[in-house]
Motif scaffolding. Structure first.
Motif, PDB file in Angstrom:
ATOM      1  N   GLY A   1       0.771  -1.215   0.003  1.00 31.93           N
ATOM      2  CA  GLY A   1      -0.179   0.008   0.238  1.00 31.93           C
ATOM      3  C   GLY A   1       0.843   1.129   0.089  1.00 31.93           C
ATOM      4  O   GLY A   1       0.159   2.366  -0.121  1.00 31.93           O
ATOM      5  N   GLY A   2       2.070   1.193   0.066  1.00 30.84           N
ATOM      6  CA  GLY A   2       2.876   2.256   0.100  1.00 30.84           C
ATOM      7  C   GLY A   2       3.199   2.884  -1.254  1.00 30.84           C
ATOM      8  O   GLY A   2       2.997   2.205  -2.488  1.00 30.84           O
ATOM      9  N   ARG A   3       3.511   4.230  -1.392  1.00 29.61           N
ATOM     10  CA  ARG A   3       3.639   4.943  -2.425  1.00 29.61           C
ATOM     11  C   ARG A   3       4.954   5.368  -2.754  1.00 29.61           C
ATOM     12  O   ARG A   3       5.696   5.529  -2.099  1.00 29.61           O
ATOM     13  N   VAL A   4       5.327   5.285  -4.226  1.00 29.75           N
ATOM     14  CA  VAL A   4       6.613   5.389  -4.514  1.00 29.75           C
ATOM     15  C   VAL A   4       6.611   6.524  -5.860  1.00 29.75           C
ATOM     16  O   VAL A   4       5.475   6.283  -6.564  1.00 29.75           O
ATOM     17  N   SER A   5       7.498   7.281  -5.976  1.00 32.59           N
ATOM     18  CA  SER A   5       7.470   8.127  -7.451  1.00 32.59           C
ATOM     19  C   SER A   5       8.979   8.300  -7.742  1.00 32.59           C
ATOM     20  O   SER A   5       9.842   8.466  -6.944  1.00 32.59           O
ATOM     21  N   SER A   6       9.079   8.307  -9.089  1.00 28.99           N
ATOM     22  CA  SER A   6      10.223   8.751  -9.616  1.00 28.99           C
ATOM     23  C   SER A   6      10.210   9.011 -11.195  1.00 28.99           C
ATOM     24  O   SER A   6       9.075   9.225 -11.523  1.00 28.99           O
ATOM     25  N   VAL A   7      11.172   9.264 -11.866  1.00 27.86           N
ATOM     26  CA  VAL A   7      11.269   9.913 -13.095  1.00 27.86           C
ATOM     27  C   VAL A   7      11.309   8.943 -14.209  1.00 27.86           C
ATOM     28  O   VAL A   7      11.867   7.841 -14.137  1.00 27.86           O
ATOM     29  N   GLY A   8      10.207   9.201 -15.107  1.00 21.99           N
ATOM     30  CA  GLY A   8      10.056   8.212 -16.058  1.00 21.99           C
ATOM     31  C   GLY A   8      10.260   9.032 -17.632  1.00 21.99           C
ATOM     32  O   GLY A   8      10.727   9.905 -17.240  1.00 21.99           O
ATOM     33  N   ARG A   9       9.827   8.415 -18.530  1.00 21.29           N
ATOM     34  CA  ARG A   9       9.546   8.939 -19.903  1.00 21.29           C
ATOM     35  C   ARG A   9       8.550   8.739 -20.513  1.00 21.29           C
ATOM     36  O   ARG A   9       8.125   7.673 -20.770  1.00 21.29           O
ATOM     37  N   VAL A  10       7.991   9.941 -21.256  1.00 18.91           N
ATOM     38  CA  VAL A  10       7.161   9.893 -22.311  1.00 18.91           C
ATOM     39  C   VAL A  10       7.637  10.166 -23.663  1.00 18.91           C
ATOM     40  O   VAL A  10       8.461  10.961 -23.873  1.00 18.91           O
ATOM     41  N   PHE A  11       7.167   9.431 -24.690  1.00 20.94           N
ATOM     42  CA  PHE A  11       7.932   9.587 -26.195  1.00 20.94           C
ATOM     43  C   PHE A  11       7.051   9.246 -27.053  1.00 20.94           C
ATOM     44  O   PHE A  11       6.045   8.402 -26.821  1.00 20.94           O
ATOM     45  N   ALA A  12       7.218   9.869 -28.322  1.00 21.88           N
ATOM     46  CA  ALA A  12       6.475   9.708 -29.326  1.00 21.88           C
ATOM     47  C   ALA A  12       7.150   9.646 -30.722  1.00 21.88           C
ATOM     48  O   ALA A  12       8.157  10.507 -30.460  1.00 21.88           O
ATOM     49  N   GLU A  13       6.748   9.162 -31.682  1.00 21.12           N
ATOM     50  CA  GLU A  13       7.252   9.697 -33.133  1.00 21.12           C
ATOM     51  C   GLU A  13       6.697  10.944 -33.509  1.00 21.12           C
ATOM     52  O   GLU A  13       5.427  11.045 -33.277  1.00 21.12           O
ATOM     53  N   TRP A  14       7.478  11.741 -34.082  1.00 21.17           N
ATOM     54  CA  TRP A  14       6.892  13.096 -34.556  1.00 21.17           C
ATOM     55  C   TRP A  14       7.255  13.150 -36.119  1.00 21.17           C
ATOM     56  O   TRP A  14       8.319  13.150 -36.722  1.00 21.17           O
TER      57      TRP A  14
END
Length: 399
Positions: A299-312
């Motif tokens: 039930g604990g929460r964690v948070s970290s940096v991810g990445r969102v990406f797409a073709e342009w």
């Protein structure tokens, strides 16, 4: 040419097929069950066209009662498919030279009538129409060029929650309840992760049309599963984790599409596609950091940096499919390659339907559906990998 002939010889070797069948069905308590498991897989491999039990029986046996026995084996004989799937995972894992990912893909199985387990009417985006169907969800072990289905879930729509008569006819176990698609995906990942000796791999899936994808993202991240997921452009995201921020500084999320268009970074990496004119088109990649929030099993929460990406698509000023990952340290070329594996899973599903009897199950029950899917997966794995050497140390089996 000699290597090709040797591979074909190994695939056609009765001894090799017998060993494969023994590994998958040796746990079954009765000799006749082991035999009909072997015959059913042989029938799926050897029978051209539609894989009805009658045609399979005629192709691989001379017994006048084989058709009835195969029908009995897949629909009524009391054997559990989970153990066979676990053995299939071991066999496949020993032969994939470079396992790269666990891919998840849906499977639409058109049906007539309203009595087959899980049948419902569903709008299929790719076909642009509503069909009467079952919806299966499969997880694949993806190698350097092959994707093998090793586990399945059957989606039950809500009407199957309280229709006791339909559940009784289809022999749906009491503990099996309707679940959202994200829950099926998580269950497949967790079951595979629990398999002893299996190296964890990134989860790749197209969740762009799943409206409640956030629970899957949170649970995969909170349980330590790396992922590359296609998501809808309206998924709310923030650029950086809120860890350490004072509560008086709330961060307003924006859509994944906005995050990319307003602050995305253009990458030198490019992808190639074919334009509507049939000519090659160069696609640039655009990405942005994004917070990945996780929910641990406790039930604990964690948070970290991810990445969102797409073709342009610069010529059209248009984003392609948007992907979210919690593997921000991977090179963009690696992330694009992982995202591209989803298409291979869909191609495998098509092959299963065309050549391995995926759509040919003759029955309406929940156990029969799962057994047929298990046997189809086994036939496909053997047809594709039987010539591949077991390159890893076999898993130890419990006494």
């Amino acid at each position: 040419m000699s290597a090709i002939r040797e591979t074909r010889r190994q695939r056609n070797s009765p001894a090799a097929f017998a060993a494969f069948s023994q590994q998958l069905f040796g746990h079954l308590p009765r000799v006749d069950q082991q035999r009909w498991g072997r015959v059913y897989v042989h029938g799926l491999l050897a029978t051209p066209g539609k894989k009805s039990v009658r045609r399979m029986a005629e192709t691989v046996t001379s017994s006048p009662t084989a058709s009835q026995s195969l029908q009995q084996f897949v629909n009524a004989s009391p054997w559990e498919w989970e153990a066979t799937r676990q053995e299939l995972v071991r066999w496949v894992d020993q032969r994939l030279l470079r396992p790269r990912a666990w891919t998840i893909a849906p499977t639409v199985l058109p049906k007539r009538g309203a009595h087959s387990v899980g049948v419902h009417r569903r709008f299929i985006r790719e076909q642009g129409r509503t069909v009467n169907c079952q919806l299966g969800v499969a997880i694949f072990l993806a190698g350097s060029g092959e994707q093998i289905p090793v586990d399945w879930r059957l989606h039950l729509p809500e009407r199957w929650a309280g229709d006791e008569e339909a559940r009784r006819r289809a022999r749906v176990p009491d503990q099996v309840k309707p679940q959202p698609l994200w829950s099926h995906a998580l269950g497949l990942v967790e079951a595979l992760a629990a398999q002893p000796g299996l190296t964890p791999s990134p989860v790749v899936a197209d969740m762009a049309t799943v409206t409640d994808v956030r629970p899957l993202i949170e649970r995969l991240h909170g349980r330590g599963h790396g992922f590359v997921l296609a998501v809808g452009g309206q998924l709310p995201l923030v650029r950086e984790p809120r860890t350490g921020r004072p509560s008086r500084e709330p961060v307003s999320p924006v859509s994944a599409r906005q995050l990319l268009l307003q602050g995305g970074t253009r990458h030198p990496d490019v992808a190639m596609t074919t334009g509507p004119d049939g000519l090659p088109r160069r696609l640039q990649v655009i990405s942005s950091p994004a917070e990945i929030a996780g929910l641990r099993p406790d039930g604990g929460r964690v948070s970290s940096v991810g990445r969102v990406f797409a073709e342009w698509d610069a010529a059209r000023q248009r984003l392609g499919q948007i992907w979210l990952t919690n593997l921000p340290d991977r090179r963009m070329t690696d992330l694009l390659a992982l995202a591209g594996l989803h298409g291979g899973a869909l191609e495998t599903v098509e092959t299963l339907g065309e050549h391995y009897g995926l759509l040919d199950f003759e029955g309406r029950s929940y156990p029969g559906w799962h057994r047929h899917m298990t046997l189809v997966s086994a036939a496909y794995a053997y047809g594709l990998l039987s010539g591949a050497p077991a390159t890893r140390t076999p898993h130890m089996q419990a006494a």
